[in-house]
Design an enzyme around this catalytic site. Structure first.
Site, PDB file in Angstrom:
ATOM      1  N   SER A 143      41.618  50.057 -27.234  1.00 21.01           N
ATOM      2  CA  SER A 143      40.598  51.125 -27.738  1.00 21.01           C
ATOM      3  C   SER A 143      39.406  50.087 -27.604  1.00 21.01           C
ATOM      4  O   SER A 143      39.457  48.924 -27.642  1.00 21.01           O
ATOM      5  CB  SER A 143      41.116  51.448 -29.063  1.00 21.01           C
ATOM      6  OG  SER A 143      39.795  52.187 -29.416  1.00 21.01           O
ATOM      7  N   TYR A 157      44.011  50.207 -37.425  1.00 24.25           N
ATOM      8  CA  TYR A 157      44.151  50.703 -36.189  1.00 24.25           C
ATOM      9  C   TYR A 157      43.414  49.798 -35.387  1.00 24.25           C
ATOM     10  O   TYR A 157      43.698  49.191 -34.263  1.00 24.25           O
ATOM     11  CB  TYR A 157      43.376  51.998 -35.896  1.00 24.25           C
ATOM     12  CG  TYR A 157      43.186  52.541 -34.575  1.00 24.25           C
ATOM     13  CD1 TYR A 157      44.231  53.057 -33.962  1.00 24.25           C
ATOM     14  CD2 TYR A 157      41.980  52.378 -33.931  1.00 24.25           C
ATOM     15  CE1 TYR A 157      43.956  53.443 -32.726  1.00 24.25           C
ATOM     16  CE2 TYR A 157      41.755  52.893 -32.719  1.00 24.25           C
ATOM     17  CZ  TYR A 157      42.800  53.327 -32.107  1.00 24.25           C
ATOM     18  OH  TYR A 157      42.799  53.962 -30.801  1.00 24.25           O
TER      19      TYR A 157
END
Length: 259
Positions: A143, A157
């Site tokens: 990401s 995350y």
């Protein structure tokens, strides 16, 4: 034009929805036999049925990719059904939103297990299958959050996605002896079910902050993954590609307004 991957076997974890479903759809259309892996078997079966109806070859498999025994079973299922494994798309991920002051330790551990531990387990489990085939391709879904950007509520995350890139570098060296490449795609904001849950205001704000003025499509990530899995990318390993519509480029909102 990329060399077709017709007849190759691809495992796509987290393949029943969102980015994973987009990856699976791209690979099935490119001729791969796809094992759709997810915790929810019925959702995986629905995606497999969708790909099959579209002319592809796909089967569903249920597994918790943070569990070693389950991951070994996943590889065994792909081998039994399709005769081996050529490509691993380690895409499974979780992104609950909790600021640190409110976050339970168990939530941190669960995100690390789903996002980071699973990358290691799935890669390790596929090595014997790749050795049997004489090589293979691994594509991680990381990401921009963590490696490039931050967002309140996603410390776990972001850490897990940055951790994947640390894993990637040494894994590329260790896997080279087996003729296996490993690379990562770093998505920006992609229009998925999970992102939709964050609300329309969030979606509109994110689209406004992207130079291309729109969120990405799951198949945009699938196309990048397909390149990394191709014959043409055979001399690329330990690398990353950002697919974000230019989101990480502007240094301020004023820069966006100048476009």
């Amino acid at each position: 034009m990329l060399t077709p991957i017709t007849g190759q076997t691809a495992i796509v974890t987290g393949g029943s929805k969102g980015i994973g479903r987009g990856i699976a759809r791209v690979f099935a259309r490119a001729g791969a036999k796809v094992l759709i892996v997810g915790r929810d078997l019925s959702a995986a079966e629905a995606t497999a049925a969708e790909l099959t109806a579209d002319g592809g070859t796909a089967l569903a498999h249920s597994a918790d990719v943070s569990d070693w025994d389950a991951v070994q079973g996943m590889v065994a299922a792909a081998t039994e059904a399709f005769g081996g494994v050529d490509i691993l798309c380690a895409n499974a991920g979780a992104f609950p939103q909790s600021k640190m002051i409110d976050m339970e330790v168990e939530e941190w551990d669960a995100v690390m297990a789903t996002n980071l531990r699973s990358s290691f387990l799935c890669t390790k489990a596929c090595i014997p299958a790749f050795k049997a085939k004489g090589g293979g391709r691994i594509v991680l879904t990381s990401s921009i959050t963590g490696p490039f950007t931050g967002f309140p509520g996603w410390t776990h995350y972001g850490a897990s996605k940055s951790g994947q890139l640390g894993f990637l570098k040494t894994a590329a060296m260790e896997l080279s002896r087996y003729n296996v490449t490993i690379n990562a795609v770093l998505p920006g904001n992609i229009a998925t079910e999970g992102l939709a849950d964050l609300g329309q205001d969030y979606l509109d704000t994110m689209a406004a902050s992207i130079p291309l003025k729109r969120l990405g499509d799951p198949e945009d990530i699938g196309n990048a993954a397909l390149f990394f899995a191709s014959k043409e990318a055979g001399y690329i390993t330990g690398q990353t590609i950002v697919v974000d519509g230019g989101q990480i480029l502007p240094e301020s909102l004023e820069a966006i307004e100048e476009i």
